[in-house]
Scaffold this motif. Structure first.
Motif, PDB file in Angstrom:
ATOM      1  N   ALA A  35       0.553  -1.203  -0.341  1.00  0.00           N
ATOM      2  CA  ALA A  35       0.035  -0.353  -0.029  1.00  0.00           C
ATOM      3  C   ALA A  35       0.690   1.208   0.196  1.00  0.00           C
ATOM      4  O   ALA A  35       0.784   1.704  -0.451  1.00  0.00           O
ATOM      5  CB  ALA A  35      -1.207   0.065   1.353  1.00  0.00           C
ATOM      6  N   ALA A  36       2.229   1.139   0.451  1.00  0.00           N
ATOM      7  CA  ALA A  36       2.953   2.444   0.895  1.00  0.00           C
ATOM      8  C   ALA A  36       3.910   2.952  -0.335  1.00  0.00           C
ATOM      9  O   ALA A  36       4.183   3.513  -1.067  1.00  0.00           O
ATOM     10  CB  ALA A  36       3.866   1.978   2.222  1.00  0.00           C
ATOM     11  N   GLY A  38       3.067   3.112  -3.237  1.00  0.00           N
ATOM     12  CA  GLY A  38       3.347   3.866  -4.862  1.00  0.00           C
ATOM     13  C   GLY A  38       2.203   5.731  -3.546  1.00  0.00           C
ATOM     14  O   GLY A  38       1.448   6.526  -4.318  1.00  0.00           O
ATOM     15  N   SER A  39       2.448   5.428  -2.326  1.00  0.00           N
ATOM     16  CA  SER A  39       1.909   6.977  -1.548  1.00  0.00           C
ATOM     17  C   SER A  39       2.134   7.629  -1.377  1.00  0.00           C
ATOM     18  O   SER A  39       3.614   7.573  -1.439  1.00  0.00           O
ATOM     19  CB  SER A  39       0.989   6.332  -0.715  1.00  0.00           C
ATOM     20  N   ALA A  40       2.697   8.940  -1.050  1.00  0.00           N
ATOM     21  CA  ALA A  40       3.925   9.875  -0.479  1.00  0.00           C
ATOM     22  C   ALA A  40       4.281   9.559   1.367  1.00  0.00           C
ATOM     23  O   ALA A  40       5.393  10.316   1.658  1.00  0.00           O
ATOM     24  CB  ALA A  40       2.971  11.378  -0.176  1.00  0.00           C
ATOM     25  N   ALA A  42       5.215   6.593   1.762  1.00  0.00           N
ATOM     26  CA  ALA A  42       6.420   5.558   1.531  1.00  0.00           C
ATOM     27  C   ALA A  42       7.972   5.882   1.776  1.00  0.00           C
ATOM     28  O   ALA A  42       8.106   4.868   2.603  1.00  0.00           O
ATOM     29  CB  ALA A  42       6.542   5.732   0.055  1.00  0.00           C
TER      30      ALA A  42
END
Length: 49
Positions: A35-36, A38-40, A42
């Motif tokens: 989940a992390a 592709g996120s900010a 990460a």
């Protein structure tokens, strides 16, 4: 999904119930990293490991 089905069959048949928390924790960390990716947030999660 077949792998998870066979894994739980093994746990139930061999009565290795202590494996269930280990499997759950590994799945949780795997989902967290997935989940992390592709996120900010990460960079913050990767510093945990």
């Amino acid at each position: 999904m077949e792998f998870l089905k066979e894994l739980f069959e093994f746990v139930k048949t061999r009565k290795k119930y202590w494996l269930i928390p280990v499997i759950v924790i590994l799945l949780f960390f795997g989902l967290l990293l997935f989940a992390a990716a592709g996120s900010a947030i990460a960079p913050f999660i990767y510093t945990i490991f």
